[in-house]
Design an enzyme around this catalytic site. Structure first.
Site, mmCIF file in Angstrom:
data_model
loop_
_atom_site.group_PDB
_atom_site.id
_atom_site.type_symbol
_atom_site.label_atom_id
_atom_site.label_comp_id
_atom_site.label_asym_id
_atom_site.label_seq_id
_atom_site.Cartn_x
_atom_site.Cartn_y
_atom_site.Cartn_z
ATOM 1 N N GLU A 146 0.752 -1.261 -0.079
ATOM 2 C CA GLU A 146 -0.127 0.325 -0.246
ATOM 3 C C GLU A 146 0.962 1.167 -0.002
ATOM 4 O O GLU A 146 1.671 1.560 0.975
ATOM 5 C CB GLU A 146 -0.821 0.050 1.269
ATOM 6 N N GLU A 240 -12.233 2.213 4.114
ATOM 7 C CA GLU A 240 -11.419 2.400 5.198
ATOM 8 C C GLU A 240 -11.640 3.854 5.569
ATOM 9 O O GLU A 240 -10.969 4.628 4.813
ATOM 10 C CB GLU A 240 -9.826 1.850 4.910
#
Length: 264
Positions: A146, A240
């Site tokens: 990520e 998220e």
């Protein structure tokens, strides 16, 4: 494409009730904290069996970053990530979300002088990913690397940054997770970056431009979802985000509605 969620403070505490709530709200899967998965593996297996809600991915739950400045902590983190991947294998999970680091250092805030060289950064991350690539192969899982924005990490900020590690090291079990919030800060164009890296994007995180729930800010989710559709992405879109508003539950349900409409 399928919608997933991480845990939120207003979700039920009881594991089976948590999974039932996730199903009732309209999600297709759960992105779970890695340590929580390892510590409650049997209960989570039962909850999956009862609700049909899969644990698709894990995020967090380990104590050392793959690019940690402290070598002992980096190595301890790799041991913990391995345990999480083994637990994911037991529940049929796809993989774990892994940034280079979070909140460890940024060139954008004082002292603005890293304790390690850029060469040292790359060496630490490369060694970690090469090791985890093998663990992922053994467990039938994937490492989702990520990129974070420049204010939260100094090492991997764009999809192209993540891609360079995968290509230079011939990693077969490492893909990129594209997070719309971070991309809104770092990429010139979210859809363009998604398209350019369509062969390596294996997971998506969703939040609006300000990190709050989708639909409460300015991001054009429909535009970016259309890009993903055209490029054949069929994985999870996992929320998220922080949630603001007087009724977090109602706000979260509205975000799900907004995303479903954007997908149509």
């Amino acid at each position: 494409m399928k919608l997933g969620t991480q845990n939120q403070a207003f979700f039920p505490e009881n594991i089976k009730e948590k999974f039932q709530y996730i199903k009732e709200v309209g999600f297709d899967g759960f992105e779970i904290d890695g340590k929580f998965l390892v510590d409650h593996l049997d209960e989570i297996k039962e909850a999956i069996a009862e609700t049909g809600i899969p644990v698709y991915t894990a995020c967090g739950g380990y104590t050392g970053w793959i690019g940690d400045f402290i070598e002992e902590r980096r190595l301890n983190g790799l041991v913990e990530i391995k345990q999480i991947l083994e637990a994911l294998q037991e529940v049929g999970g796809k993989g774990i979300v892994v940034p280079a680091a979070w909140g460890m250092f940024t060139y954008r805030l004082p002292p603005m002088a890293s304790p390690r060289s850029l060469t040292g950064d790359r060496k630490a991350i490369t060694e970690s990913l090469v090791y985890l690539d093998k663990v992922a192969e053994e467990t039938g899982t994937t490492i989702f690397l990520e990129p974070l924005n420049r204010y939260q990490d100094h090492m991997i900020n764009t999809l192209a940054d993540a891609r360079s590690y995968i290509e230079e090291n011939g990693l077969k079990n490492v893909k990129i997770i594209a997070d719309f919030y971070h991309m809104n800060i770092e990429e010139d164009d979210i859809s363009e970056a998604l398209h350019k890296n369509r062969d390596l994007v294996g997971h998506i995180h969703l939040a609006d431009n300000h990190r709050y729930q989708p639909g409460s800010g300015s991001l054009d989710f429909k535009k970016h979802f259309n890009t993903l559709k055209e490029d054949g992405y069929d994985g999870f879109l996992t929320i998220e985000c922080r949630v603001r508003g007087n009724d977090p539950d109602a706000e979260y349900r509205q975000a799900v509605k907004h995303l479903r409409e954007s997908l149509s």
